[in-house]
Design an enzyme around this catalytic site. Structure first.
Site, PDB file in Angstrom:
ATOM      1  N   ASP A   1       3.570   9.838  -0.626  1.00  0.00           N
ATOM      2  CA  ASP A   1       2.353   8.939  -0.221  1.00  0.00           C
ATOM      3  C   ASP A   1       2.110   7.901  -1.307  1.00  0.00           C
ATOM      4  OD1 ASP A   1       0.274   8.010   1.094  1.00  0.00           O
ATOM      5  OD2 ASP A   1      -0.710  10.425   1.536  1.00  0.00           O
TER       6      ASP A   1
ATOM      7  N   HIS B   1       0.729  -1.232   0.046  1.00  0.00           N
ATOM      8  CA  HIS B   1       0.040   0.077  -0.081  1.00  0.00           C
ATOM      9  C   HIS B   1       0.862   1.321  -0.075  1.00  0.00           C
ATOM     10  CE1 HIS B   1      -3.971  -1.857   0.796  1.00  0.00           C
ATOM     11  NE2 HIS B   1      -3.182  -2.761   1.054  1.00  0.00           N
TER      12      HIS B   1
HETATM   13  C1  G6P Z   1      -0.986   3.269   6.255  1.00  0.00           C
HETATM   14  C2  G6P Z   1      -0.582   1.930   6.115  1.00  0.00           C
HETATM   15  C3  G6P Z   1      -1.415   0.881   6.555  1.00  0.00           C
HETATM   16  C4  G6P Z   1      -1.695   1.196   8.085  1.00  0.00           C
HETATM   17  C5  G6P Z   1      -2.066   2.225   8.462  1.00  0.00           C
HETATM   18  C6  G6P Z   1      -2.408   3.009   9.850  1.00  0.00           C
HETATM   19  O1  G6P Z   1      -2.034   3.379   5.462  1.00  0.00           O
HETATM   20  O2  G6P Z   1      -0.132   1.557   4.785  1.00  0.00           O
HETATM   21  O3  G6P Z   1      -0.785  -0.405   6.652  1.00  0.00           O
HETATM   22  O4  G6P Z   1      -2.640   0.077   8.737  1.00  0.00           O
HETATM   23  O5  G6P Z   1      -1.194   3.345   7.660  1.00  0.00           O
HETATM   24  O6  G6P Z   1      -1.237   2.827  10.361  1.00  0.00           O
HETATM   25  P1  G6P Z   1      -1.302   1.843  11.813  1.00  0.00           P
HETATM   26  O7  G6P Z   1       0.193   1.805  11.944  1.00  0.00           O
HETATM   27  O8  G6P Z   1      -2.288   2.531  12.823  1.00  0.00           O
HETATM   28  O9  G6P Z   1      -1.700   0.459  11.358  1.00  0.00           O
END
Ligand code: G6P
Length: 477
Positions: free
Chosen positions: A384, A175
């Site tokens: 991003d 992602h």
């Molecule tokens: C981004 C990453 C995700 C992640 C999210 C929130 O979108 O690509 O993999 O889950 O951020 O971050 P966190 O560390 O809270 O899961």
């Protein structure tokens, strides 16, 4: 949410599924309330936003961590999805999640906008936790199941899973950006991660550039034979590496944004802000990749140099709390607090701060109301993978008005060409673009927004998932 015990789909005790998503996080987080009781809350970030609608349609299983340390939970069902929690100890949260995932890989993959730290204990924890995710998935996946592994926290899972379950179809999607080869090479464990990803049949990236970087690295570092987007492994498998730009549930978002309750709430937000002529909006996780200080600085300068009248224009910045125990995130939070305080202190009047700063997370309907209330949406990350906020704003503009200011360094800029594109490092350039977006003629704004909307509605999350899963299913894709 009301978690229920799982409906076993086989005669054995462990429920299984023919479609399994594996992600660091479950779509819901288990949180502890002040009175000690526990609750479930939607997890933060773009990954869950994107995948939840896909999962609701596919009735599969979702393997992931439930967000709390030192807790072993049994699988349970929610809205037709079997949720399979993977436990993490407090030490693993520190070393695998906060450490290797978010203080090594995250900055390294985002252009080194913060300094990545390399620690061998963090790597050991990353290997251990990836193995646990692979084991849990192997136990849940039916014979011949399709398994879709998500994101940078789990790059070793494809290889570990294939070692146990060669019968599975394994896809992987990253992602976040895949970095330029020069930066990737800094990683002491660079070959292991490439090999981990190559356990998949299909490795997906947000942009073609990421897929190309990956193929080049595999050729240079592992000396595997490659041809365009195909990689031949020494054991005779073919791995595809391709781009699939992720999106949102565009129609779902649009339906929400046009409901009378949301329209009323949007009007109320504008009233609460003092009925300004222009509302600028930023919505981000509080992350150093998002370019928050640069954006706030640009807006503050426009007010202080007289280009913007604070009676006419206000900025609302929503910053969702994120990874709060990681040093760089703590530092950023303090920096933003100070910067916003200074700007509001210098140029604000009683009851009229030029910047309304909200360090909090909000439900989807409040976000839709904010998008409807905003004249100029400001999405200016330094780097991003995609940025779904930009797409959500576009989906929430049924009258084809409003303006999107978008960083060239967000993956979304490759698709949303009609946005007002900016280089967020160039503060003067950003100031110019903010004014241009605000003052552009209604006709020009409509022309731009119409094209943006077509893009976002034609390329929604269903299309993204279908393209990926069709390629994964077809051996000759
Ligand atoms: C981004 C990453 C995700 C992640 C999210 C929130 O979108 O690509 O993999 O889950 O951020 O971050 P966190 O560390 O809270 O899961």
């Amino acid at each position: 949410m009301n978690p229920k015990p799982p409906k076993a789909k086989t005669t054995s005790d462990t429920p299984t599924a023919s479609f399994v998503v594996v992600a660091n996080r479950l779509p819901v987080d288990r949180i502890e309330n002040e009175d000690g009781s526990t609750d479930w809350r939607t997890s933060p970030g773009g990954l869950v936003t994107a995948l939840e609608p896909v999962m609701r349609k596919n009735e599969g299983a979702w393997v992931g961590w439930h967000g709390a340390p030192d807790e072993v939970l049994q699988p349970f069902e929610d809205a037709g999805i079997l949720l399979v929690p993977v436990p993490l100890s407090a030490e693993e949260v520190e070393e695998y999640y906060e450490g290797f995932s978010n203080a090594t890989l995250w900055p390294l993959y985002h252009d080194v906008v913060a300094h990545p730290e390399f620690h061998r204990e963090w790597w050991d924890a990353y290997v251990r936790v990836n193995q646990r995710f692979a084991d849990q998935t192997a136990a849940v996946a039916e014979q011949g199941a399709v398994v879709w592994v998500q994101d940078y926290q789990l790059q070793l899972v494809p290889q570990m899973l294939r070692a146990q379950r060669p019968d599975l179809k394994i896809g992987f999607f990253l992602h976040i950006p895949f970095p330029p080869t020069e930066l990737y090479q800094q990683l002491p464990w660079r070959n292991q991660i490439l090999e981990g990803l190559l356990g998949a049949d299909l490795v997906g990236f947000q942009l073609p550039g990421g897929a190309q970087n990956f193929v080049r690295l595999v050729r240079q570092r592992l000396h595997y034979q490659t041809h365009r987007d195909r990689i031949n492994t020494p054991e005779g498998r073919t791995v595809l590496a391709r781009a699939y730009p992720i999106s949102i549930d565009s129609q779902g978002m649009a339906d929400l944004a046009t409901s009378p309750a949301i329209e009323a709430r949007a009007a109320e937000i504008r009233r609460d802000l003092g009925d300004p002529k222009f509302v600028f909006l930023g919505v981000d996780r509080l992350d150093y990749t998002k370019g928050l200080p640069e954006r706030v600085q640009a807006f503050g300068e426009l007010v202080s140099d007289g280009s913007l009248d604070p009676e006419e224009a206000v900025f609302v910045q929503v910053a969702t709390p994120s990874r709060e125990r990681v040093d760089q995130y703590r530092i950023l939070r303090d920096d933003i607090d100070r910067l916003v305080g200074r700007i509001n202190g210098d140029i604000g009047r009683i009851g009229r701060p030029p910047i309304t700063y909200l360090h909090s997370s909000y439900p989807k309907d409040e976000m839709a109301a904010l998008y409807r209330a905003a004249d100029v949406m400001v999405v200016t990350p330094l780097r991003d993978g995609m940025n779904l906020v930009a797409k959500e704003y576009v989906a929430c503009r049924p009258n084809e008005d409003g303006a999107l200011v978008l960083s060239e360094f967000a993956g979304a800029a490759k698709e949303l060409r009609q946005a007002y594109l900016v280089n967020p490092y160039d503060i003067d350039g950003m100031k110019g673009r903010l004014l241009e977006a605000m003052n552009d003629s209604p006709r020009s704004k409509t022309r731009r927004m119409r094209i943006l909307r077509r893009q976002v509605f034609d390329n929604d999350i269903d299309r993204w998932a279908t393209l990926f899963l069709d390629d994964l299913a077809s051996p000759t894709a």
